[in-house]
Scaffold this active site. Structure first.
Site, PDB file in Angstrom:
ATOM      1  N   VAL A 203      -1.295  59.740  64.501  1.00 15.37           N
ATOM      2  CA  VAL A 203      -2.444  59.508  63.614  1.00 15.37           C
ATOM      3  C   VAL A 203      -2.882  60.866  63.084  1.00 15.37           C
ATOM      4  CG1 VAL A 203      -4.809  58.608  63.489  1.00 15.37           C
ATOM      5  CG2 VAL A 203      -3.231  57.661  65.180  1.00 15.37           C
ATOM      6  N   HIS A 204      -2.902  61.050  61.802  1.00 15.61           N
ATOM      7  CA  HIS A 204      -3.452  62.306  61.285  1.00 15.61           C
ATOM      8  C   HIS A 204      -4.031  62.202  59.881  1.00 15.61           C
ATOM      9  CE1 HIS A 204       0.330  62.531  59.070  1.00 15.61           C
ATOM     10  NE2 HIS A 204      -0.236  63.446  58.309  1.00 15.61           N
TER      11      HIS A 204
END
Ligand code: UD1
Ligand code: UDP
Length: 366
Positions: A203-204
């Site tokens: 997740v970024h």
């Protein structure tokens, strides 16, 4: 010999440039500029070391900042290098701020601007990457869409000259990496997980990390997954989890590890039961490695991965994520929309021919 100035700065660009640089090195004079957008050892140096990418000739050391300040500093630095090096071609990858800075700097001076991964759109203008992609495509002379649909998108925007569908350079990279990773990476032992017995997550995306509700919903869903979840955490995500008070929860419920190198990561995708991500590159890599993917975004640029059911979009909706992490997928045979793993070779051939023709024209005009 054609001189090429390659601009990279962020993790996925090192991997893309690796595939093309291997083809360029023997026949062309390549100068590599690292903007310094990513600077942590595990987001930058590790890729140069393990992939044998030549040390950057220039490192601008720009670091993190607001979009405007970061892009402006890169622009200034890249312009100066173009003036010193006078390359025939400036080669750009993807959709980061480093890509945009390269596109603006180069398109206002002499060199040919070439964009690898052209024509991709999320149609979400809230995404910084969408602005970067659109502007870069419209400032480029040579465009390398990875698929026919990306070329169609360019055509719809009026870009028809200089467009060459070559396939995806990340496919080239992963075909090489898959076997090497299987023999060389010991990441499963290090993390303490079994093949086929875990979910890999990343997740970024700003749209997820910078929205506490979305981030919480993702952490909740991953915490409820049917298998242990391995989360190599991007520093941006770690910072936000800490800031929003979710770090303790995430580290107790999930197998949170530092970002890993490319070979370890490829091994993790290959060995996982399923991938849950908001990354662009990871969606494709899961597709290439026959690992079903759950994409925690509201849209994707890699539409072909969804058409055959190997990838599904779930946004940051907790119930949707949980459901898609559990449901049995009856997957059809995968199409091959992103070429045959020879994109780098095709790109280098186009660059060579284009510069050859330009030189001939210059001689004829003289
Ligand atoms: C950038 C790209 C994104 C790409 C991603 C790949 C843009 C607008 N975004 O997002 O398209 O998918 O790289 O990973 O170009 N940080 C560190 N160490 C680093 C780098 C960053 O701690 O080496 C932290 C800093 O707090 C920084 C934040 O991460 O502010 C975000 O970094 P940045 O490069 O601006 O964007 P990414 O989210 O990495
Ligand atoms: N990747 C990696 N280590 C990690 C996470 C990702 O090597 O811990 C690689 C992954 O294999 C892919 C690329 O980084 O090639 C994707 O980068 P990222 O998700 O940061 O960016 P995006 O593709 O979304 O722009």
């Amino acid at each position: 010999m054609t001189s090429i100035l390659t601009i990279v700065g962020a993790r996925p660009q090192f991997i893309k440039a690796f595939a093309v640089s291997k083809e360029l090195q023997s026949t062309h004079n390549e100068t590599i500029v690292h903007t310094g957008q990513h600077y942590d050892e595990e987001l930058s140096d590790v890729f140069f070391e393990e992939l044998g990418i030549p040390e950057p000739d220039y490192n601008l050391d720009i670091g993190s900042d607001s979009h405007g300040r970061q892009t402006a500093a890169m622009l200034e630095g890249i312009e100066e290098i173009i003036e010193t090096e006078e390359p025939d071609i400036v080669l750009l990858y993807g959709d980061t701020n480093s890509t945009l800075a390269g596109a603006i700097a180069a398109s206002k001076i002499d060199p040919v601007v070439a964009h690898v991964e052209a024509g991709l759109r999320s149609y979400n203008r809230e995404m910084p990457e969408e602005i970067n992609r659109v502007l870069t495509d419209h400032a480029s002379d040579l465009l390398f869409p990875p698929s026919e649909s990306a070329a169609d998108t360019l055509e719809q925007e009026g870009i028809t000259e200089g467009v060459h569908v070559v396939g995806d350079v990340m496919y080239d990279a992963i075909l090489w990496a898959r076997d090497v990773a299987e023999t060389e990476s010991d990441v499963l032992e290090r993390v303490g997980i079994e093949e086929g017995d875990f979910i890999l997550s990343t997740v970024h995306r700003a749209g997820n990390t910078d929205d506490p509700d979305r981030l919480e919903s993702i952490v909740d869903a991953l915490s409820n997954a049917p298998f242990p979840v391995v989360l190599p955490v991007h520093p941006r995500t770690e910072n936000r989890l800490r800031e929003y008070g979710m770090w303790e929860r995430a580290t107790s419920e999930l197998e949170v590890i530092d970002p890993v190198g490319y070979l370890d990561f490829v091994r993790l995708i290959d060995a996982s039961e399923r991938v849950a991500t908001d990354s662009g590159g990871v969606q494709k890599e899961a597709f290439y490695l026959d690992t079903p993917c759950v994409t925690m975004r509201d849209e994707t640029e890699w539409i072909e991965t969804m058409e055959s059911g190997w990838n599904v979009l779930v946004g940051a909706d907790r119930e949707q994520i949980e459901k898609e992490l559990r449901v049995n997928r009856y997957l059809e045979e995968k199409p091959t929309p992103y070429g045959d793993g020879t994109a780098a070779e095709a790109i280098v051939a186009v660059l060579t021919e284009y510069i050859g023709e330009k030189r001939m024209e210059a001689v004829e005009d003289a």
